[in-house]
Design an enzyme around this catalytic site. Sequence first.
Site, mmCIF file in Angstrom:
data_model
loop_
_atom_site.group_PDB
_atom_site.id
_atom_site.type_symbol
_atom_site.label_atom_id
_atom_site.label_comp_id
_atom_site.label_asym_id
_atom_site.label_seq_id
_atom_site.Cartn_x
_atom_site.Cartn_y
_atom_site.Cartn_z
ATOM 1 N N SER A 89 -3.405 1.689 -3.830
ATOM 2 C CA SER A 89 -3.642 0.740 -2.733
ATOM 3 C C SER A 89 -4.496 -0.455 -3.146
ATOM 4 O O SER A 89 -5.196 -1.036 -2.336
ATOM 5 C CB SER A 89 -4.299 1.444 -1.533
ATOM 6 O OG SER A 89 -3.411 2.342 -0.939
ATOM 7 N N ASP B 197 5.920 -1.024 -8.455
ATOM 8 C CA ASP B 197 5.390 -2.374 -8.290
ATOM 9 C C ASP B 197 5.619 -3.156 -9.576
ATOM 10 O O ASP B 197 5.328 -2.667 -10.681
ATOM 11 C CB ASP B 197 3.900 -2.327 -7.957
ATOM 12 C CG ASP B 197 3.636 -1.666 -6.611
ATOM 13 O OD1 ASP B 197 4.526 -1.741 -5.736
ATOM 14 O OD2 ASP B 197 2.551 -1.078 -6.442
ATOM 15 N N GLU C 189 3.228 -0.274 -12.076
ATOM 16 C CA GLU C 189 2.949 1.140 -11.831
ATOM 17 C C GLU C 189 3.977 1.730 -10.882
ATOM 18 O O GLU C 189 4.761 1.007 -10.263
ATOM 19 C CB GLU C 189 1.553 1.324 -11.245
ATOM 20 C CG GLU C 189 1.331 0.635 -9.916
ATOM 21 C CD GLU C 189 -0.109 0.769 -9.435
ATOM 22 O OE1 GLU C 189 -0.365 1.671 -8.623
ATOM 23 O OE2 GLU C 189 -0.971 -0.023 -9.868
ATOM 24 N N GLY D 149 2.909 4.587 1.113
ATOM 25 C CA GLY D 149 2.380 4.598 2.471
ATOM 26 C C GLY D 149 3.483 4.660 3.514
ATOM 27 O O GLY D 149 4.604 4.196 3.299
ATOM 28 N N ASN E 201 4.126 4.442 -7.592
ATOM 29 C CA ASN E 201 3.355 5.138 -6.562
ATOM 30 C C ASN E 201 4.190 6.319 -6.075
ATOM 31 O O ASN E 201 5.273 6.121 -5.520
ATOM 32 C CB ASN E 201 3.064 4.169 -5.407
ATOM 33 C CG ASN E 201 2.132 4.732 -4.371
ATOM 34 O OD1 ASN E 201 2.197 5.912 -4.045
ATOM 35 N ND2 ASN E 201 1.281 3.898 -3.826
ATOM 36 N N GLU F 287 -8.805 6.149 -0.224
ATOM 37 C CA GLU F 287 -7.690 5.741 0.642
ATOM 38 C C GLU F 287 -7.567 6.618 1.889
ATOM 39 O O GLU F 287 -6.501 6.717 2.491
ATOM 40 C CB GLU F 287 -6.388 5.777 -0.156
ATOM 41 C CG GLU F 287 -6.370 4.821 -1.333
ATOM 42 C CD GLU F 287 -5.142 4.978 -2.187
ATOM 43 O OE1 GLU F 287 -4.043 4.631 -1.722
ATOM 44 O OE2 GLU F 287 -5.264 5.470 -3.328
ATOM 45 N N ARG G 115 7.668 4.348 -5.079
ATOM 46 C CA ARG G 115 7.716 2.885 -5.010
ATOM 47 C C ARG G 115 7.163 2.314 -6.302
ATOM 48 O O ARG G 115 6.055 2.665 -6.720
ATOM 49 C CB ARG G 115 6.890 2.371 -3.830
ATOM 50 C CG ARG G 115 7.142 0.901 -3.507
ATOM 51 C CD ARG G 115 6.072 0.314 -2.608
ATOM 52 N NE ARG G 115 4.837 0.102 -3.332
ATOM 53 C CZ ARG G 115 3.669 0.660 -3.009
ATOM 54 N NH1 ARG G 115 3.581 1.480 -1.972
ATOM 55 N NH2 ARG G 115 2.596 0.425 -3.729
ATOM 56 N N TYR H 146 -2.859 -3.533 4.520
ATOM 57 C CA TYR H 146 -3.049 -2.706 5.710
ATOM 58 C C TYR H 146 -3.602 -3.465 6.910
ATOM 59 O O TYR H 146 -4.044 -2.848 7.870
ATOM 60 C CB TYR H 146 -3.951 -1.514 5.359
ATOM 61 C CG TYR H 146 -3.382 -0.700 4.226
ATOM 62 C CD1 TYR H 146 -2.152 -0.047 4.379
ATOM 63 C CD2 TYR H 146 -4.013 -0.619 2.998
ATOM 64 C CE1 TYR H 146 -1.599 0.664 3.332
ATOM 65 C CE2 TYR H 146 -3.463 0.104 1.952
ATOM 66 C CZ TYR H 146 -2.260 0.739 2.133
ATOM 67 O OH TYR H 146 -1.702 1.451 1.096
#
Length: 303
Positions: free
Chosen positions: A141, A249, A265, A271, A267, A15, A247, A208
């Site tokens: 990601s 998900d 999961e 980002g 994070n 990443e 964050r 992205y």
Amino acid sequence: MNRHVAVVMGGPSAEREVSLTTGREVALALEGRGYRVSRVDAAKDLAERLRELEPDVVFNALHGRYGEDGTVQGLLEIMGLPYTHSGVLASALAIDKPMAIRLFRSVGLQCPEGVVTTPQAVLAGGVMPVPYVVKPTAEGSSVGVFIIKEEADLDRIRQLNRWAFGERVLVERYIAGRELTVVILDDKPLAVTEIRPYEGFYDYRAKYTDNQAEHVIPASLPEPVYEAAMDMALRAHAVLGCRDLTRADLRYDDSGDPSGLFLLEVNTQPGMTPLSLAPEQAAYAGIGFGELVGHLVEAAWRR
């Protein structure tokens, strides 16, 4: 503001490019708020660079292995440097998806059924009835994630030169429905966003690249489901021992009630790119990007 912040970015993970974008945006925002900023591309001489710079705070803008798995956090602890985001243990637990899932289930959070196996077993077929998801056990990601809706989809994995994401993979039942995410800031959920990719799933490219997905905030959900999604994210954040900003998900099967929510999961280093979800939710909550990154720096300084 005379505080000196080293924004650590880049590094050797899969990443890297995303991290460089995050670091660039963070550095510019901090400079805009009057901080003295040094940009540091994380390499093997990271400790030496930081000793030379003598920053007051390190803003950890790394993503993926080494920067998000407790490795850099351990280095910064040894050096006695305050740093943003979660600590060593929470970072290591969160990036290890099978271990994180065990912790989530220990407090009653629903996750998709899954099994940890090898890439070779997956390619042999029959590891789980289709549809299912194949993902590395320790990447972010959506790197290395494949949705297998029929066994022929395994050919996309076979076409790789080699499997570069470790000796273990996590295979989970695919949850049809909606993609949701919840950002936690200072132990409080900000909102629920629904992510609607224009094609395929919310993979690395969709995350992205501009005009690849629609972010609906707040997500159009029944109120009990919306509240349950925020509660699920907060409980996941807490059981891992996270701090500052995370964050979560989730998937929602559109069943009409909270029983259809599944946690995927957490994070620990969301980002901070122009397309990222955490700054978007912060803005929805009335927190500008500069205010958000400045807040993270000051929280680290107070520690």
